[in-house]
Design an enzyme around this catalytic site. Structure first.
Site, PDB file in Angstrom:
ATOM      1  CG  HIS A   1      -2.042   0.986   1.127  1.00 29.60           C
ATOM      2  ND1 HIS A   1      -3.368   0.629   1.198  1.00 29.60           N
ATOM      3  CD2 HIS A   1      -2.038   2.336   0.956  1.00 29.60           C
ATOM      4  CE1 HIS A   1      -4.127   1.711   1.080  1.00 29.60           C
ATOM      5  NE2 HIS A   1      -3.332   2.761   0.942  1.00 29.60           N
TER       6      HIS A   1
ATOM      7  CG  HIS B   1      -1.239   6.260  -2.203  1.00 31.26           C
ATOM      8  ND1 HIS B   1      -2.316   6.242  -3.070  1.00 31.26           N
ATOM      9  CD2 HIS B   1      -1.661   5.673  -1.056  1.00 31.26           C
ATOM     10  CE1 HIS B   1      -3.364   5.683  -2.457  1.00 31.26           C
ATOM     11  NE2 HIS B   1      -2.984   5.322  -1.240  1.00 31.26           N
TER      12      HIS B   1
ATOM     13  CG  ASP C   1      -0.153  10.856  -5.503  1.00 32.23           C
ATOM     14  OD1 ASP C   1      -0.072   9.849  -4.765  1.00 32.23           O
ATOM     15  OD2 ASP C   1      -1.247  11.303  -5.905  1.00 32.23           O
TER      16      ASP C   1
ATOM     17  N   GLY D   1      -9.213   8.284  -2.088  1.00 33.77           N
ATOM     18  CA  GLY D   1      -9.812   9.601  -1.920  1.00 33.77           C
ATOM     19  C   GLY D   1     -10.594   9.712  -0.626  1.00 33.77           C
TER      20      GLY D   1
ATOM     21  CG  HIS E   1      -7.943   3.413  -0.169  1.00 35.25           C
ATOM     22  ND1 HIS E   1      -7.286   3.037  -1.321  1.00 35.25           N
ATOM     23  CD2 HIS E   1      -7.029   4.093   0.583  1.00 35.25           C
ATOM     24  CE1 HIS E   1      -6.036   3.468  -1.274  1.00 35.25           C
ATOM     25  NE2 HIS E   1      -5.855   4.112  -0.121  1.00 35.25           N
TER      26      HIS E   1
ATOM     27  CD  GLU F   1      -7.487   6.234   5.354  1.00 35.19           C
ATOM     28  OE1 GLU F   1      -6.447   6.835   5.613  1.00 35.19           O
ATOM     29  OE2 GLU F   1      -7.900   6.066   4.180  1.00 35.19           O
TER      30      GLU F   1
ATOM     31  CG  ASP G   1      -1.438   5.563   3.119  1.00 34.84           C
ATOM     32  OD1 ASP G   1      -1.734   5.350   1.933  1.00 34.84           O
ATOM     33  OD2 ASP G   1      -2.200   6.149   3.904  1.00 34.84           O
TER      34      ASP G   1
END
Length: 327
Positions: A10, A12, A14, A164, A191, A194, A271
């Site tokens: 997991h 990301h 960016d 998102g 996702h 959370e 993450d």
């Protein structure tokens, strides 16, 4: 600190651009950035007093601005792999949303092909997960992402996801995407659990996912936890990130032991390495300090990551062998 067979499922893109990569991307594109590193980091990292997921997500605007050309996307994927290799990882699944990189005219297809190009520049073991985005006005872009995932499945792309603002745009709104993914036989993770509670997780399981991004709020519903265990669902937990989004007050209060004791299959992940100022080795270090984890428990997390990853059986066997041989 050494841990056997570090694998991040997991992660990301960016949210994990290093300062070195940010400077390189800015120079490539003649984009002005702060000269002082401390000022640059303010654009990339949250503080420990981050209020919630919404504030956390604000840190993605700046890196996304830098990822709007083919070469920028390719370089960022390559650099991240080299950094992960340097950190001692043996495998990773890198996720990003192609639709967020089309502001300067690239198509989603061009973005994906650029990421695959970057993937191939490194000998590190990694695959790409394509994220759809939660929102009200991007249905066509999300459907396009899923369809393109099919075109590049097994060619660098391994799955789809949705990311998102989970609380603002509930999981139940996106059934169409995962129905399509299922029809196209594309693996997926979601996702859920959370920023939103058990209902989000129930919906994700109803859609057929075998992996949950985060998923820690499942613990609010004992029946849901039983369902997760029974269906052998894997949780991609990201402890430091969850602390930054104020889900838990401190690492000692993180529900890692509760999940393990309930029989939930857990993997440890970062993450967003830059946004949360974390690496996977540091993540393990924090957990070891908070929970006095044994060597076997740590190895168990690594094995769980292998079982849950979207790699082929040959790759999984090689990863398991590396974990077993690690001292």
């Amino acid at each position: 600190m050494k841990t056997p067979g570090l694998i991040d499922l997991h992660l990301h893109l960016d949210g994990s651009l290093s300062v070195k990569t940010v400077k390189e991307l800015a120079a490539m594109q003649n984009i002005e950035i702060p000269e002082k590193e401390e000022e640059l980091l303010k654009l990339l990292r949250v503080n420990d007093d981050c209020k919630d997921l919404t504030e956390y997500l604000e840190k993605f605007a700046f890196p996304c601005m830098l990822l709007q050309t083919k070469e920028a996307v390719a370089v960022s994927v390559y650099n991240l792999q080299e950094e992960l290799k340097e950190q001692g990882l043996i495998h990773a699944e890198i996720r990003f949303a192609p639709q967020l990189h089309t502001d300067k005219g690239l198509s989603q297809r061009e973005v994906i092909e650029a990421a695959i190009d970057g993937l191939g520049r490194s000998d590190f073991s990694a695959q790409l997960i394509l994220c759809c985005m939660r929102g009200n006005n991007n249905r066509e872009q999300n459907l396009e992402t899923v369809k393109l995932a099919k075109d590049y499945l097994g060619k660098g792309v391994c799955a789809v996801d949705i990311a998102g603002a989970e609380a603002l745009f509930p999981t139940k709104n996106f059934e169409e995407l995962f129905t399509l993914a299922k029809e196209l036989e594309i693996p997926y993770t979601i996702h859920a659990g959370e920023a939103d509670g058990p209902e989000s997780v129930y919906k994700a399981l109803e859609f057929g996912t075998k992996r949950l991004g985060h998923g820690v709020r499942s613990l609010e519903d004992p029946a849901l936890v039983e369902k997760i265990v029974k269906e052998n669902i894997t949780l991609e937990v990201c402890p430091t990130s969850n602390l930054h989004t104020c889900m838990f007050p401190c690492m000692e209060e993180y529900p890692l032991r509760r999940l393990m004791e309930a029989g939930v299959r857990v993997t440890i992940n970062t993450d967003n390495m830059t946004v949360s100022n974390i690496s996977l080795a540091k993540e393990y270090g924090k957990l070891m300090a908070a929970f006095n984890l044994t060597d076997e428990e740590i190895k168990g997390f690594a094995k769980n990551a292998v079982y849950a990853c979207f790699a082929d059986e040959k790759t999984k066997a090689e990863l398991l062998e590396k974990i077993e041989k690690a001292v």
